[in-house]
Design an enzyme around this catalytic site. Structure first.
Site, mmCIF file in Angstrom:
data_model
loop_
_atom_site.group_PDB
_atom_site.id
_atom_site.type_symbol
_atom_site.label_atom_id
_atom_site.label_comp_id
_atom_site.label_asym_id
_atom_site.label_seq_id
_atom_site.Cartn_x
_atom_site.Cartn_y
_atom_site.Cartn_z
ATOM 1 N N ARG A 47 -54.455 -155.851 -17.816
ATOM 2 C CA ARG A 47 -53.016 -156.032 -17.251
ATOM 3 C C ARG A 47 -52.378 -154.735 -16.759
ATOM 4 O O ARG A 47 -51.654 -154.661 -15.988
ATOM 5 C CB ARG A 47 -52.112 -156.771 -18.305
ATOM 6 C CG ARG A 47 -50.767 -156.755 -18.008
ATOM 7 C CD ARG A 47 -49.656 -157.495 -18.784
ATOM 8 N NE ARG A 47 -50.134 -157.700 -20.188
ATOM 9 C CZ ARG A 47 -49.934 -156.829 -21.094
ATOM 10 N NH1 ARG A 47 -49.439 -155.695 -20.912
ATOM 11 N NH2 ARG A 47 -50.456 -156.827 -22.606
ATOM 12 N N TYR A 99 -36.350 -166.019 3.133
ATOM 13 C CA TYR A 99 -37.327 -166.946 2.541
ATOM 14 C C TYR A 99 -36.493 -167.879 1.109
ATOM 15 O O TYR A 99 -35.829 -167.019 0.538
ATOM 16 C CB TYR A 99 -38.354 -166.436 1.669
ATOM 17 C CG TYR A 99 -39.296 -167.116 1.271
ATOM 18 C CD1 TYR A 99 -40.086 -168.368 1.843
ATOM 19 C CD2 TYR A 99 -39.400 -167.073 -0.228
ATOM 20 C CE1 TYR A 99 -40.889 -169.122 1.201
ATOM 21 C CE2 TYR A 99 -40.278 -168.235 -0.861
ATOM 22 C CZ TYR A 99 -41.086 -168.998 -0.222
ATOM 23 O OH TYR A 99 -41.963 -169.573 -0.847
ATOM 24 N N ASP A 171 -38.332 -157.053 2.866
ATOM 25 C CA ASP A 171 -39.462 -158.053 2.796
ATOM 26 C C ASP A 171 -40.221 -157.734 4.107
ATOM 27 O O ASP A 171 -39.569 -158.148 5.191
ATOM 28 C CB ASP A 171 -38.810 -159.254 2.460
ATOM 29 C CG ASP A 171 -39.937 -160.412 2.409
ATOM 30 O OD1 ASP A 171 -41.182 -159.983 2.845
ATOM 31 O OD2 ASP A 171 -39.759 -161.414 1.790
ATOM 32 N N LYS A 196 -49.443 -164.357 2.882
ATOM 33 C CA LYS A 196 -49.448 -164.509 4.228
ATOM 34 C C LYS A 196 -50.160 -163.679 5.095
ATOM 35 O O LYS A 196 -51.629 -163.801 4.841
ATOM 36 C CB LYS A 196 -47.952 -164.345 4.599
ATOM 37 C CG LYS A 196 -46.901 -165.115 3.764
ATOM 38 C CD LYS A 196 -46.972 -166.515 3.708
ATOM 39 C CE LYS A 196 -46.183 -166.928 2.441
ATOM 40 N NZ LYS A 196 -44.874 -166.737 2.303
#
Ligand SMILES: *Cc1c(COP(=O)(O)O)cnc(C)c1O
Length: 381
Positions: A47, A99, A171, A196
């Site tokens: 992690r 978004y 973004d 994407k």
């Protein structure tokens, strides 16, 4: 410093120093042996740090021209980590077109915890000045915006925000570093849905944060480990592999989108084409300045309203009706009823005659033929 294309292929690292492997190993181990108590060779627990994820982080950071990069399990996990830098009482000012999931995260997760969330048209500095909430600590830019493909001037908005002590987040999912480098234009942080274009093949969900600011990087890195929304090694590997062809894919996405936009503009069933490459697009001049290509996304508003929009989405063969974007295959969707349904009934609702296309890297003439046959079936009422 290599050229961008070379960085896409080689990233920040060469072959694996131990084995000579030219691609990063998928390192599945969740824990790493220590030489002595608390003495390890850079990795202790996956992690906190994993070799496959570390390769990806170096790679995307290099593409964004960033000193620090952090991979997350989704774009929204990356956005969440960034919003967690703010304290109760602080405010974030966001693009009024973004978004849908970004608005949902800010308004339904962070606002109840005390964050002020405002949205405004970030394409106009006068509008921003008028809307500027007291205690604004962060401006959240999306450009091109999703789904209306508006263009925000990153340099101008960054200068404006910095005069008022606010951080600027961009973004960069739609443009990718192949077309736009927000940090070089003055932004403090870049976020991605690597689901994407970075991944590029519709086979992985991921997110990314990049920054040059040491303090911001330390905070995002802290949240990445403390909250733990990290991508696994397989996912990290897939995003990394996608990045190695990013430059080539973006070139073809841009070329095909230009052909598709021109064809759509000429069709009588189409009322308006929203594509920043169009010289009449209100953001064209800024896009031409801050981007090296206009991207692979094209939106259209249909004559014939919601029925025509639905009918177009359901009549294509090559363009698959599906959410998401940015992969090799062309996709089509109705934002109002699909990706942006979470903002319906809010000020950020999108028009119901809107169709969004993610133009893939197939043959442009096949894509045009598909859209022509689909548009010819649409009743424009
Ligand atoms: C998809 C998307 C996101 C959210 O990313 P996920 O990987 O789906 O969590 C954020 N911003 C933009 C512009 C997107 O297209």
């Amino acid at each position: 410093m290599n050229e961008f294309e070379t960085d896409c292929v080689h990233g920040a690292g060469g072959p694996d120093p131990l084995t000579g492997a030219v691609v990063p190993n998928i390192s599945l181990s969740s824990t790493f042996a220590q030489d002595a108590v608390g003495k390890h060779s850079g990795f202790e627990y996956s992690r906190s740090g994993n070799p496959t994820r570390a390769s990806l982080e170096r790679h995307v950071a290099a593409l964004e021209g960033a000193d620090f990069g952090f991979a997350f399990s989704s774009g929204l996990a990356a956005e969440d980590a960034v919003l967690r830098m703010l304290a109760p009482g602080d405010a974030v000012l966001m693009s009024d077109d973004a978004y849908g999931g970004t608005f949902r995260l800010a308004r339904q997760v962070h606002a109840p915890a005390g964050l002020g969330v405002e949205t405004t048209d970030l394409t106009d500095l006068d509008v921003i000045a008028a809307a500027w909430p007291d205690d604004t600590r962060m401006v959240w830019i999306e450009t091109p915006t999703n789904p209306l493909l508006r263009i925000v001037d990153i340099e101008a908005v960054s200068a404006f925000a910095h005069e008022r002590d606010a951080l600027v987040v961009v973004d960069n999912t739609f443009a990718t570093p192949a077309l736009q480098r927000p940090l070089a234009l003055g932004a403090d942080l870049v976020v991605h849905s690597s689901t994407k274009y970075l991944g590029g093949h519709s086979d992985v969900v991921g997110g990314f944060v990049a920054t040059n600011d040491t303090e911001v990087g330390a905070r995002v890195g802290f949240v990445q480990n403390a909250a733990g929304a990290v991508p696994g090694p397989f996912d990290s590997y897939l995003v990394h592999r996608g990045c190695r062809t990013l430059h080539l894919r973006m070139e073809r996405h841009c070329e095909n989108a230009a052909v598709v936009a021109e064809m759509l503009a000429a069709h009588p069933a189409v009322a308006t084409v929203l594509w920043p490459g169009d010289p009449d697009h209100p953001g064209h001049a800024v896009a031409a300045r801050q981007m090296s290509g206009f991207g692979g996304m094209v939106s259209v508003r249909m004559n014939g309203g919601v029925d025509a929009a639905r009918s177009l989405c359901e009549s294509t063969q090559l363009f698959t009706l599906a959410e998401s974007l940015g992969a090799v295959e062309s996709l089509i969707e109705h934002p109002g009823l699909m990706t942006h349904s979470s903002v319906s009934g809010t000020a950020n609702e999108v028009p119901d005659d809107l169709v969004r296309l993610s133009v893939g890297i197939e043959s442009a003439s096949d894509l045009v033929a598909d859209l022509e046959q689909a548009l010819d079936t649409v009743e424009t009422g």
